[in-house]
Motif scaffolding. Structure first.
Motif, mmCIF file in Angstrom:
data_model
loop_
_atom_site.group_PDB
_atom_site.id
_atom_site.type_symbol
_atom_site.label_atom_id
_atom_site.label_comp_id
_atom_site.label_asym_id
_atom_site.label_seq_id
_atom_site.Cartn_x
_atom_site.Cartn_y
_atom_site.Cartn_z
ATOM 1 N N PHE A 91 -3.780 -1.882 32.339
ATOM 2 C CA PHE A 91 -4.827 -1.650 33.835
ATOM 3 C C PHE A 91 -5.523 -3.047 34.337
ATOM 4 O O PHE A 91 -5.284 -3.354 33.031
ATOM 5 C CB PHE A 91 -5.836 -0.390 32.469
ATOM 6 N N LEU A 92 -5.581 -2.675 35.354
ATOM 7 C CA LEU A 92 -5.389 -4.503 35.509
ATOM 8 C C LEU A 92 -6.386 -4.282 36.509
ATOM 9 O O LEU A 92 -7.539 -3.245 36.841
ATOM 10 C CB LEU A 92 -4.443 -4.855 36.818
ATOM 11 N N GLU A 160 1.634 -6.314 41.820
ATOM 12 C CA GLU A 160 0.984 -6.659 40.965
ATOM 13 C C GLU A 160 1.100 -5.730 39.374
ATOM 14 O O GLU A 160 2.258 -6.538 37.892
ATOM 15 C CB GLU A 160 0.064 -7.670 40.277
ATOM 16 N N LEU A 161 1.013 -4.709 39.626
ATOM 17 C CA LEU A 161 1.165 -3.128 37.986
ATOM 18 C C LEU A 161 2.653 -3.338 38.083
ATOM 19 O O LEU A 161 3.429 -3.435 37.421
ATOM 20 C CB LEU A 161 0.446 -2.286 38.223
ATOM 21 N N GLU A 162 3.362 -2.854 39.226
ATOM 22 C CA GLU A 162 4.812 -2.434 39.649
ATOM 23 C C GLU A 162 5.948 -2.973 38.363
ATOM 24 O O GLU A 162 6.383 -3.795 37.932
ATOM 25 C CB GLU A 162 5.403 -2.560 40.752
ATOM 26 N N LYS A 163 5.583 -5.110 38.980
ATOM 27 C CA LYS A 163 6.040 -6.231 38.723
ATOM 28 C C LYS A 163 6.435 -6.368 37.485
ATOM 29 O O LYS A 163 6.937 -7.015 36.426
ATOM 30 C CB LYS A 163 5.427 -7.309 39.856
ATOM 31 N N ARG A 164 4.663 -6.318 36.250
ATOM 32 C CA ARG A 164 4.346 -6.441 35.476
ATOM 33 C C ARG A 164 5.243 -5.522 34.586
ATOM 34 O O ARG A 164 5.890 -5.465 33.112
ATOM 35 C CB ARG A 164 3.097 -6.664 35.013
ATOM 36 N N ALA A 165 4.844 -4.096 35.080
ATOM 37 C CA ALA A 165 5.294 -2.647 34.493
ATOM 38 C C ALA A 165 7.250 -2.886 34.234
ATOM 39 O O ALA A 165 8.274 -2.902 33.210
ATOM 40 C CB ALA A 165 5.133 -1.661 35.470
ATOM 41 N N ILE A 166 7.864 -3.657 35.919
ATOM 42 C CA ILE A 166 9.353 -3.841 35.515
ATOM 43 C C ILE A 166 9.458 -4.842 34.356
ATOM 44 O O ILE A 166 10.462 -4.623 33.466
ATOM 45 C CB ILE A 166 9.818 -3.614 36.828
#
Length: 219
Positions: A91-92, A160-166
């Motif tokens: 959650f960003l 940013e969410l995709e990068k962090r989740a990966i």
């Protein structure tokens, strides 16, 4: 006296949405009035940052939510608070200076080729389907304050969410739902690697009882 007559007309859409919005100012006039004052003080030279959402961001998050969706598909305050508490790294919020102008939230699911339609139910509690070891990231909601749309902030949050989740969760795919009526959003998702995998009849409780398209991106 506040002047809100120069506010941008409600003809755009939230990143997921291309229906007419409810007016966030009529939904909560006192909070909306205060929000207009703060917006007038936002300058182009203020720092843009993305961080994990906190529980004390909830008023700003709900104001964005109410201004982004048809009244019948606005999700509840408790649902958003649960998302912050249970999966904070998913959650960003995006800030300009100290003003929250956008958010994105998500859940981790077990990978399934044929996802049960009930998993996507609006206002479901994150505890129903979230798994800490899940490898499929479900984007449950994304919203940008109306006055800050069309500036690339939705894309920044999504990326940013995709990068962090990966990096942190080692996901192998991402899924989301979009109305069949939201052609512009569908084209954006297709451009970024999402493909339709299924449809859910009469999913959205909007004026047209729109079907939902479930889209997935393999990573």
């Amino acid at each position: 006296m506040l002047q809100v007559k120069d506010r941008t007309p409600r003809s755009g859409c939230r990143y997921f949405c291309s229906i007419l919005f409810n007016d966030p100012f009529s939904a909560n006039y006192e909070a909306g009035s205060r929000w207009v004052i703060r917006l007038h003080n936002v300058g182009d030279n203020l720092k843009i940052s993305i961080r994990n959402a906190l529980e004390n961001d909830i008023n700003e998050i709900m104001l964005i939510e109410q201004g982004s969706f048809h009244a019948n598909i606005v999700e509840s305050r408790d649902v958003f608070l649960d998302r912050i508490r249970i999966f904070p790294q998913g959650f960003l919020v995006l800030e300009i200076g100290n003003l929250v102008v956008g958010y994105i939230c998500s859940e981790l699911w077990e990978h399934s080729e044929d996802i049960p339609a009930g998993n996507f139910r609006l206002n479901h509690t994150i505890t129903e389907v979230h798994r800490n070891d899940g490898t499929q990231l479900y984007i449950s909601s994304l919203g940008i304050l109306q006055e800050h749309r069309k500036k690339g902030y939705g894309k920044k949050l999504f990326s940013e969410l995709e990068k962090r989740a990966i990096a942190e969760c080692r996901i192998s795919s991402m899924v989301l739902v979009v109305s069949v009526r939201w052609g512009a959003a569908i084209r954006i998702y297709e451009k970024h690697g999402f493909r339709e995998i299924q449809r859910i009849k009469y999913f959205f409780d909007d004026s047209a009882r729109s079907d939902a398209i479930v889209m997935r991106k393999q990573l």
